[in-house]
Design a protein around this motif. Structure first.
Motif, PDB file in Angstrom:
ATOM      1  N   UNK A  65       0.850  -1.194   0.000  1.00 33.26           N
ATOM      2  CA  UNK A  65       0.000   0.000   0.000  1.00 33.26           C
ATOM      3  C   UNK A  65       0.888   1.248   0.000  1.00 33.26           C
ATOM      4  N   UNK A  66       0.621   2.149  -0.937  1.00 33.80           N
ATOM      5  CA  UNK A  66       1.420   3.362  -1.106  1.00 33.80           C
ATOM      6  C   UNK A  66       0.528   4.588  -0.983  1.00 33.80           C
ATOM      7  N   UNK A  67       1.017   5.599  -0.270  1.00 34.21           N
ATOM      8  CA  UNK A  67       0.336   6.895  -0.162  1.00 34.21           C
ATOM      9  C   UNK A  67       1.092   7.900  -1.021  1.00 34.21           C
ATOM     10  N   UNK A  68       0.398   8.526  -1.979  1.00 28.12           N
ATOM     11  CA  UNK A  68       1.026   9.539  -2.823  1.00 28.12           C
ATOM     12  C   UNK A  68       0.417  10.905  -2.496  1.00 28.12           C
ATOM     13  N   UNK A  69       1.289  11.916  -2.401  1.00 30.72           N
ATOM     14  CA  UNK A  69       0.855  13.246  -1.966  1.00 30.72           C
ATOM     15  C   UNK A  69       1.456  14.298  -2.892  1.00 30.72           C
ATOM     16  N   UNK A  70       0.581  15.092  -3.532  1.00 25.75           N
ATOM     17  CA  UNK A  70       1.014  16.183  -4.409  1.00 25.75           C
ATOM     18  C   UNK A  70      -0.143  17.164  -4.522  1.00 25.75           C
ATOM     19  N   UNK A  71       0.137  18.446  -4.337  1.00 27.04           N
ATOM     20  CA  UNK A  71      -0.948  19.435  -4.383  1.00 27.04           C
ATOM     21  C   UNK A  71      -1.439  19.696  -5.804  1.00 27.04           C
ATOM     22  N   UNK A  72      -0.688  19.275  -6.816  1.00 30.66           N
ATOM     23  CA  UNK A  72      -1.095  19.444  -8.217  1.00 30.66           C
ATOM     24  C   UNK A  72      -1.869  18.213  -8.679  1.00 30.66           C
ATOM     25  N   UNK A  73      -3.169  18.342  -8.977  1.00 31.62           N
ATOM     26  CA  UNK A  73      -3.976  17.181  -9.378  1.00 31.62           C
ATOM     27  C   UNK A  73      -3.419  16.427 -10.577  1.00 31.62           C
ATOM     28  N   UNK A  74      -2.863  17.164 -11.562  1.00 29.98           N
ATOM     29  CA  UNK A  74      -2.322  16.495 -12.756  1.00 29.98           C
ATOM     30  C   UNK A  74      -1.121  15.620 -12.400  1.00 29.98           C
ATOM     31  N   UNK A  75      -0.246  16.141 -11.538  1.00 35.38           N
ATOM     32  CA  UNK A  75       0.922  15.360 -11.114  1.00 35.38           C
ATOM     33  C   UNK A  75       0.488  14.128 -10.310  1.00 35.38           C
ATOM     34  N   UNK A  76      -0.520  14.329  -9.470  1.00 36.55           N
ATOM     35  CA  UNK A  76      -1.031  13.226  -8.663  1.00 36.55           C
ATOM     36  C   UNK A  76      -1.613  12.130  -9.555  1.00 36.55           C
ATOM     37  N   UNK A  77      -2.335  12.571 -10.610  1.00 31.89           N
ATOM     38  CA  UNK A  77      -2.926  11.608 -11.540  1.00 31.89           C
ATOM     39  C   UNK A  77      -1.854  10.813 -12.277  1.00 31.89           C
TER      40      UNK A  77
ATOM     41  N   UNK B  18      -3.374  17.090  -0.165  1.00 34.79           N
ATOM     42  CA  UNK B  18      -3.132  17.871   1.053  1.00 34.79           C
ATOM     43  C   UNK B  18      -2.223  17.106   2.016  1.00 34.79           C
ATOM     44  N   UNK B  19      -1.062  17.668   2.350  1.00 33.04           N
ATOM     45  CA  UNK B  19      -0.200  17.019   3.350  1.00 33.04           C
ATOM     46  C   UNK B  19      -0.887  16.854   4.708  1.00 33.04           C
ATOM     47  N   UNK B  20      -1.698  17.829   5.087  1.00 32.54           N
ATOM     48  CA  UNK B  20      -2.404  17.750   6.367  1.00 32.54           C
ATOM     49  C   UNK B  20      -3.367  16.569   6.362  1.00 32.54           C
ATOM     50  N   UNK B  21      -4.122  16.428   5.268  1.00 30.24           N
ATOM     51  CA  UNK B  21      -5.036  15.294   5.148  1.00 30.24           C
ATOM     52  C   UNK B  21      -4.261  13.975   5.136  1.00 30.24           C
ATOM     53  N   UNK B  22      -3.115  13.966   4.458  1.00 28.18           N
ATOM     54  CA  UNK B  22      -2.307  12.754   4.358  1.00 28.18           C
ATOM     55  C   UNK B  22      -1.804  12.306   5.730  1.00 28.18           C
TER      56      UNK B  22
END
Length: 329
Positions: free
Chosen positions: A5-17, A34-38
């Motif tokens: 299981x991997x958690x990915x975090x990036x504020x840019x939706x395109x990069x996250x996708x 969101x880092x806070x949400x993560x």
């Protein structure tokens, strides 16, 4: 096992996708902008690996990964960054404890290779932890019998091996050593004086100052310990800790004259715990001293007999450790 299981975090939706598309076929992915949400997700779910962007508005990747380490220290951490500034990377390694950084732009194959390497390292640590736990369970009865035999040999040191082990484990945890390394230190603490079984009672119970010949005989307990344990191959890493726990940080110890970081960290930890407990334990030939007096003596010897970093850690854990030991009685 199921997918990692991997958690990915990036504020840019395109990069996250893009990250999601690259990894989703191989791994079980959770994502957040969101880092806070993560961080909240980390409190409620177990992840094997975290992949975080560096530049984010709520908090940067170094700060986020540092906080993630405090919540889930065993989780592997990778940071994606367009920057190669040395100070940023040093902070990421020292404070956020990242495994690797991924430099933008990256190819999907490059990213997959780095994630695979991080997860292989996670699996290796997990297997080592499991091995140590199995080892402790396998030898628990034998170790208990040995410790009881040591206690019976010298009533003045009743419970000493357990106390030395307790201090050592507290220090290992404060230094954020792996569970496997902490487990080895625990076993070494319990067994470190097993060689005392081979020392004459006349010497151990002597009320006057030891002669040089008698002191040399006492020093042989390290070699006796090695001889007793060396045929148990599963204890090889534990024996390495026991072997060097009377070495001094400046190279003046025994039996090998090792110094500094040549001495395994487990041995440097055990040396402090062993010396402290010896000072505060009453002996036939001397009165015990107070924990504060013993700590001051150890601090005076930092950099000579003891590793200064380990001494600092010991000073920090000691008040709480003494309270816990009193409550155990």
């Amino acid at each position: 096992m199921d997918k990692y299981k991997i958690l990915i975090v990036d504020d840019e939706p395109d990069n996250l996708a893009l990250l999601y598309r690259t990894l989703r076929n191989e791994y079980d992915i959770r994502k957040s902008t969101s880092p806070v949400e993560a961080l909240e997700m980390l409190k409620n779910e177990h992840f094997h690996c975290i992949l975080s962007d560096h530049k984010m508005p709520e908090m940067d990747g170094v700060e986020f990964l540092k906080r993630s380490y405090e919540i889930a220290p065993e989780t592997m951490r990778l940071m994606i960054t367009a920057y190669t500034d040395a100070s940023i990377l040093i902070d990421a390694i020292n404070y956020a404890k990242i495994y690797r950084y991924v430099k933008k732009p990256y190819s999907p194959d490059e990213l997959l290779l780095m994630v695979k390497g991080a997860l292989e390292y996670w699996q290796l640590k997990a297997d080592n932890n499991s091995l140590i736990n199995d080892l402790k369970e396998l030898f628990s009865g034998t170790i208990t019998a040995i410790v009881e035999a040591l206690d019976a040999k010298d009533s003045y040191t009743l419970g000493r091996s357990r106390r030395v082990t307790f201090y050592s484990v507290k220090m290992a945890q404060a230094l954020h050593l792996t569970e496997a390394n902490t487990g080895r230190i625990e076993l070494a603490g319990l067994l470190h004086d097993i060689g005392m079984i081979g020392i004459s009672d006349d010497i151990l119970m002597k009320t006057e100052k030891l002669t040089q010949e008698e002191y040399d005989s006492i020093k042989q307990h390290v070699n006796f310990s090695i001889k007793i344990l060396e045929d148990i191959k599963q204890l090889n890493n534990v024996i390495e800790i026991i072997k060097f726990h009377h070495e001094h940080f400046d190279g003046t110890g025994y039996p090998y004259g090792k110094k500094g970081e040549e001495i395994p960290i487990g041995s440097r930890i055990l040396a402090v715990a062993d010396a402290f407990d010896s000072m505060v334990t009453p002996k036939i030939y001397r009165h015990q001293i107070t924990p504060r007096e013993a700590l001051n003596k150890i601090k005076e010897l930092a950099g000579r007999q003891f590793d200064p970093v380990v001494v600092d850690v010991f000073e920090n854990i000691l008040p709480g450790a003494l309270v816990e030991i009193r409550n155990m009685k």
